[in-house]
Design an enzyme around this catalytic site. Structure first.
Site, PDB file in Angstrom:
ATOM      1  N   CYS A  23       0.784  -1.109   0.094  1.00 40.31           N
ATOM      2  CA  CYS A  23       0.015  -0.075   0.093  1.00 40.31           C
ATOM      3  C   CYS A  23       1.023   1.204   0.052  1.00 40.31           C
ATOM      4  CB  CYS A  23      -0.927   0.030   1.066  1.00 40.31           C
ATOM      5  SG  CYS A  23      -0.603  -0.703   2.617  1.00 40.31           S
ATOM      6  N   MET A  65      -8.840  10.784  10.424  1.00 36.93           N
ATOM      7  CA  MET A  65      -7.877  10.244  11.333  1.00 36.93           C
ATOM      8  C   MET A  65      -8.048   9.109  12.142  1.00 36.93           C
ATOM      9  SD  MET A  65      -4.769  11.253  12.188  1.00 36.93           S
ATOM     10  CE  MET A  65      -3.694  10.833  13.378  1.00 36.93           C
TER      11      MET A  65
END
Lengths: 447, 289
Positions: free
Chosen positions: A58, A202
């Protein structure tokens, strides 16, 4: 210059990573095992002389290649291949893609495998990902002598760094720090409940890290119930109504809040009221919201630990500082492995030249000896033998230092220059200086 | 009623015993230096410091064993070996050190183990100091005395370990609350909930032993009313024991008193042990038996 170097292989890598490319571009290029298979199969057809490995995680997508000299494609051709993985045009990659050549590529892969290049310094996952990428390429038979050697040494370097430095003894990302701190309070999350309040970005990142610790239950509560249940479905969590938050707080051992509320939603009064119901169990609260979701006072409550993003950032920065020494140690280990590899490569490349050089000098010496013996008839057999031995020893002694330099000069590029120089100075024929194992496709799995 | 003769301390023995706590403290110092981190001061040669710590503690243990063997060889029986403060403090320290070895080898509590070393040192220092102020000695002709001494010793060790676990809990908690790691920090202490569980385990083990010790002590006092004086139940020794017993009893009932979790449990394990130490000192100053 490149073409003059008697380097039997050209090494070339093109890639993008978390530093050079935004997440959406990385996601487009990211290839799972099946996709990687397809890409490598296509490359095998398009470049029958090449060796390939595709590393896709990723945080990075990197295409490693090795070509016999003269058969190598241009950088752009390889970048096109990289772009093709995500079905995007090569122009999209401009400014995001980086290229590494020869020794640079080797060092890069060694650094990647050692997690020195990772977003989360010292993570151990990347070593497994490099191994998987290598094994996949092996299965598809697109790896030959050169990449076999590079990959195996990269894995060894990565293992060496993980085992012999403190780099992997902790993670330094903010989320990693949060997980570590939770670990200082709770033995394991296997019997614990984690409550996520809010569905912000977040909190989403943080929750993935916490979820990796496999908590017994994961609860999600959001003011907008619909968004909350979407997030809950994504995470495989239970959704609870925002009005029932006190219930969630009672059950939770770890609370992660990241709402866009303007006023604190968790106050010390609210939590104090729940103490009895919670049986005074320890509570770990991570507040990633700006402005804060949790009153500062909450951190003073007994058995309650409150960390906000600033706290985590500060600790993360400290830890990074602390690990500075470990990072230097890691670099030293990687450098050692790179040098070992270069020595191997140098010996491999200089072998034919050295052989040709010795051959030429011995030929000269034999010719001159024969001429001398033809003129000097009064030499006894023993004397002739002694002179022959002397001549051979002299050749050996004179060539010893240059040959050592050719094979073991500490700077690999300098070594290649030296090899070229020797070739030109002594007029060694191309035939003699050619690499012994001219790579053919049949030669691929010989390492 | 045959009174045991107190085996007098000779100077070499006293000196050897006095050196042991110093070695133990040095060992803990080296351990702390190998572990404590600070952003600007990552411990160098941590492995060698940690090894030094282990060696020092092993040497201290060796000296203790030799000393105890010498003392036992001159005593009438094993019980009489531990029937005075000096020798029983040697035994206590040794048991704590055996616990150190044991937990050092476990995975779960290995970073807790070194904190036992200062505890062993404190027990030794106390025992040596007390033995200089009195030469009190138990009578060993009463079976209750044997039960009393053995159960008190074992219970004492258990609570001492629990007290250390409480201290480590408070250190770890204060590090967590401090939130910045720019000061000296012990990294990788056991998690708080593991420490708390362990503290309670220590108390679960120590509590029946303490109870047995108290009961056997009472039987002894009843059988021999002159030994402790007539108002023995009002003596500081008995009262302090009662307080410690109540503290530990309350810690055993988390379900009844859930508020006694976390740092309160740690504090109470420390306070409970402080009372036990006070019992030891009080017992030393009591006029008889």
């Amino acid at each position: 210059m490149e073409s003059m170097i008697p380097h039997s292989y050209n090494l070339l890598m093109v890639g993008i990573n978390y530093r050079t490319a935004p997440i959406d571009l990385r996601e487009k290029l990211a290839a799972g095992a099946e996709k990687t298979r397809q890409v490598l199969s296509r490359l095998r057809v398009d470049f029958p002389h090449g060796e390939f490995m595709l590393l896709s995680t990723c945080n990075r997508v990197e295409l490693y290649s090795a070509f016999p000299i003269g058969k190598d494609p241009s950088e752009n051709a390889l970048i096109d291949q990289l772009a093709a993985i995500g079905s995007v045009s090569a122009e999209v990659l401009t400014g995001h893609v980086y290229v590494r050549h020869s020794a640079g590529m080797v060092e890069h892969l060694f650094r990647v495998a050692s997690s020195v290049d990772s977003m989360v310094l010292g993570e151990t996952q990347i070593l497994g990902q490099v191994r998987d990428a290598y094994q996949l390429a092996c299965q598809l038979d697109v790896v030959g002598t050169m990449l076999h050697s590079i990959c195996q040494r990269a894995l060894a370097a990565g293992k060496d760094v993980h085992e012999n430095t403190g780099l992997s003894e902790g993670r330094t990302s903010v989320a990693g720090v949060a997980v570590e701190l939770i670990g200082e309070v709770f033995d394991s999350l296997a019997d614990k409940t984690v409550l996520v309040i809010g569905a912000g970005k977040m909190a989403g990142i943080m929750v993935k890290h916490i979820k990796a610790q496999s908590p017994r239950r994961l609860l999600v509560s959001n003011r907008d119930a619909q968004r909350g249940s979407v997030l809950a479905a994504q995470l495989g969590a239970e959704s609870i109504d925002f009005t029932m938050l006190d219930d969630g707080l009672t059950q939770a051992d770890v609370v992660l809040t990241g709402t866009s509320a303007q006023e604190p939603i968790l106050t010390s009064g609210r939590l104090r009221n729940l103490f009895r119901a919670r049986q005074y169990r320890p509570l770990f609260i991570i507040d990633v919201a700006v402005p804060r979701d949790v009153d500062e006072d909450v951190g003073k409550l007994p058995n309650t630990f409150l960390y906000n993003v600033d706290d985590l950032n500060r600790i993360s920065a400290n830890t990074r500082l602390q690990r500075g020494g470990e990072l230097e140690k890691s670099h030293a280990i990687i450098q050692r492995h790179v040098e070992e590899f270069n020595a191997w490569l140098g010996a491999r490349n200089s072998g034919p030249i050295v052989k040709a050089l010795y051959q030429q000098c011995r030929d000269i010496s034999d010719r001159e000896l024969a001429a001398m013996f033809a003129e000097q008839h009064d030499l006894s057999d023993a004397q002739q033998e002694a002179i022959k031995k002397f001549a051979h020893r002299l050749v050996g002694k004179i060539l010893h230092t240059p040959v050592t330099q050719l094979g073991q000069h500490s700077v690999v590029d300098r070594r290649l220059q030296l090899a070229t120089a020797v070739k030109e100075l002594f007029r060694l024929t191309d035939e003699a200086a050619k690499a012994p194992d001219n790579p053919e496709p049949t030669n691929r799995a010989d390492a | 009623m045959a009174h045991l003769r107190f085996i007098p301390l000779n100077l070499p023995e006293a000196a050897a015993a006095a050196i042991v706590p110093l070695i133990l403290l040095a060992s803990f110092y080296f351990y702390a230096r190998s572990k404590l981190t600070h952003p600007e001061n990552v411990p160098a040669d941590a492995a060698s410091k940690s090894l030094t710590a282990t060696w020092l503690a092993a040497v201290a243990m060796g000296i203790l064993l030799i000393l105890l063997a010498l003392r036992a060889a001159t005593a009438h029986s094993l019980v009489s070996t531990v029937a005075n403060f000096f020798d029983s403090s040697l035994v206590l320290a040794l048991l704590v050190l055996i616990a150190w070895v044991y937990y050092r080898l476990t995975h779960q509590l290995r970073d807790f183990a070194p904190f036992l070393l200062p505890m062993a040192a404190v027990l030794l220092i106390l025992g040596i100091t007390l033995s200089f102020t009195s030469e009190r000695q138990f009578h060993d002709d009463n079976p209750w005395t044997v039960v009393h001494i053995i159960s008190v010793l074992l219970g004492f060790v258990s609570f001492a370990i629990g007290c250390v676990a409480g201290v480590v809990y408070l250190i770890s908690e204060s590090q967590l609350r401090r939130k910045n790691r720019t000061q000296w920090t012990f990294p990788r202490l056991p998690p708080l909930d593991r420490l708390e569980r362990f503290t309670r385990h220590c108390i679960v083990v120590g509590f029946p032993l303490l109870t047995l010790g108290a009961v056997s002590g009472i039987f002894r006092a009843v059988e021999d009313p002159h030994a402790l004086g007539h108002d023995w139940w009002f003596s500081p020794k008995v009262l302090l024991t009662a307080v410690a017993w109540l503290i530990y009893a309350s810690l055993l009932h988390v379900r009844l008193a859930p508020a006694l979790r976390g740092s309160r449990c740690a504090w109470m394990s420390i306070v409970g042990f402080a009372f036990l130490l006070a019992v030891l000192i009080a017992a030393n100053w009591m006029p008889h038996g």
